[in-house]
Design an enzyme around this catalytic site. Sequence first.
Site, short mmCIF file in Angstrom:
data_model
loop_
_atom_site.label_atom_id
_atom_site.label_comp_id
_atom_site.label_asym_id
_atom_site.label_seq_id
_atom_site.Cartn_x
_atom_site.Cartn_y
_atom_site.Cartn_z
N SER A 23 0.86 -1.19 0.00
CA SER A 23 0.00 0.00 0.00
C SER A 23 0.89 1.24 0.00
O SER A 23 1.71 1.40 -0.90
CB SER A 23 -0.95 -0.04 1.20
OG SER A 23 -1.85 1.06 1.16
N THR A 24 0.78 2.08 1.01
CA THR A 24 1.52 3.34 1.04
C THR A 24 3.02 3.12 0.91
O THR A 24 3.62 2.36 1.67
CB THR A 24 1.25 4.08 2.36
OG1 THR A 24 -0.16 4.17 2.57
CG2 THR A 24 1.84 5.48 2.34
N HIS A 67 -2.66 -1.20 -3.27
CA HIS A 67 -3.82 -0.33 -3.05
C HIS A 67 -3.66 0.92 -3.91
O HIS A 67 -2.81 1.77 -3.65
CB HIS A 67 -3.93 0.07 -1.58
CG HIS A 67 -4.17 -1.10 -0.67
ND1 HIS A 67 -3.94 -1.03 0.68
CD2 HIS A 67 -4.61 -2.35 -0.91
CE1 HIS A 67 -4.25 -2.19 1.24
NE2 HIS A 67 -4.65 -3.01 0.28
N MET A 117 -0.10 1.06 5.07
CA MET A 117 -0.84 1.25 6.31
C MET A 117 -2.02 0.30 6.36
O MET A 117 -2.52 -0.16 5.33
CB MET A 117 -1.33 2.70 6.42
CG MET A 117 -2.29 3.17 5.35
SD MET A 117 -2.69 4.92 5.59
CE MET A 117 -3.84 5.18 4.24
N ASP A 170 -4.40 -5.06 5.94
CA ASP A 170 -4.67 -5.93 4.81
C ASP A 170 -3.47 -6.82 4.53
O ASP A 170 -2.33 -6.36 4.52
CB ASP A 170 -4.99 -5.08 3.58
CG ASP A 170 -5.55 -5.90 2.43
OD1 ASP A 170 -6.16 -6.96 2.70
OD2 ASP A 170 -5.39 -5.49 1.27
#
Length: 351
Positions: free
Chosen positions: A167-168, A194, A288, A291
């Site tokens: 993600s991030t 993401h 973050m 998941d």
Amino acid sequence: MAGVRPRAVVADDSHFMRSVISDILEDGGIDVVGQAKNGRDAVETVADLSPDVVTMDVEMPEMNGIEAVDRIMSENPTPVLMLSAHTDENADVTFEALDKGAVDFFTKPGGEVSMEMSRLEDQLVEMVTSVAEVDATAATGSEKQTSAPTSSTRTYVENPTLLIGSSTGGPKMVERVLSELPLEADFRVLIVQHMPDGFTERFAKRIDSRSDYDVREASHGDRIGGGEALVAPGGKHMIVSNYRSGRLRVKLTEDPPVNSVRPAVDMTMNSAAEVITDPLFGVILTGMGEDGAAGIKAIKAVGGRTIAQDEETSAVFGMPKRAIETGYVDDVLPIDDIPNGILNTAKAEVN
């Protein structure tokens, strides 16, 4: 430090957007200490105020967001979150900003001057808060590129499937891992990053250009074999629906978000663990949230091997931390060691 409000600079050429974004951040517990109307102004404001984080518009007069990020990262390294309109052109430009050192991006709903930002205020505050915790100085350091062992020194297991969740801060990390995987390892690779619709196709093309693997955005019913990779499209879960003779098939669904995201890493990993009988490898990179934790547990439960990125090299140590806390992660590695970590676990036993 707990209890200390992050300090932010908001850069956008629209006075309306600067006001809207600043109000959202202030209401969310973030102090907006400065505003900038263009990239040049942003560079000077960051130098003057030393904020914890910058939200940076992509298209601005005098100096655009990419140039501003480049200057900031070279002169006063500061975590930057790009705010990008949802257009094809901005998708390409946004990835260029990530190359220059921006941590991640947030898509403005409704275009450059968005009247709909308020409906995503919680997500924006959460992302800005996470990005503010990134060590931008470390991000500007040289990126060590390791050489993956060649087939002459290693024999790999047959029909391996590699699942990567991030993600991030993830796009650059995913690119690095894929760029160092030798084609001889013959992985079937599924990537869940993401990212909104419209950006995942560009992301897949970028990885394809930097990797020996054939990488593309997944389509419903896609089948892949060894040496190929699919990226889950933004807004859709990617589910492994069938596996036969070394080839796997995926379907795409618009089922409700899982862990507040779609695509969700857990959806892909759980389905792979249910369907695939050949060797499975799960990797959780920076990001973050939680998941991927359940997916890692599912992969390990069927005899797969699992890796999580370490805290020091993760932009945001959320997803890896949650995965590690399950107790089902085999190895916790810095990003530079993850490609070889994958290959080591995929090495075939030679009798």
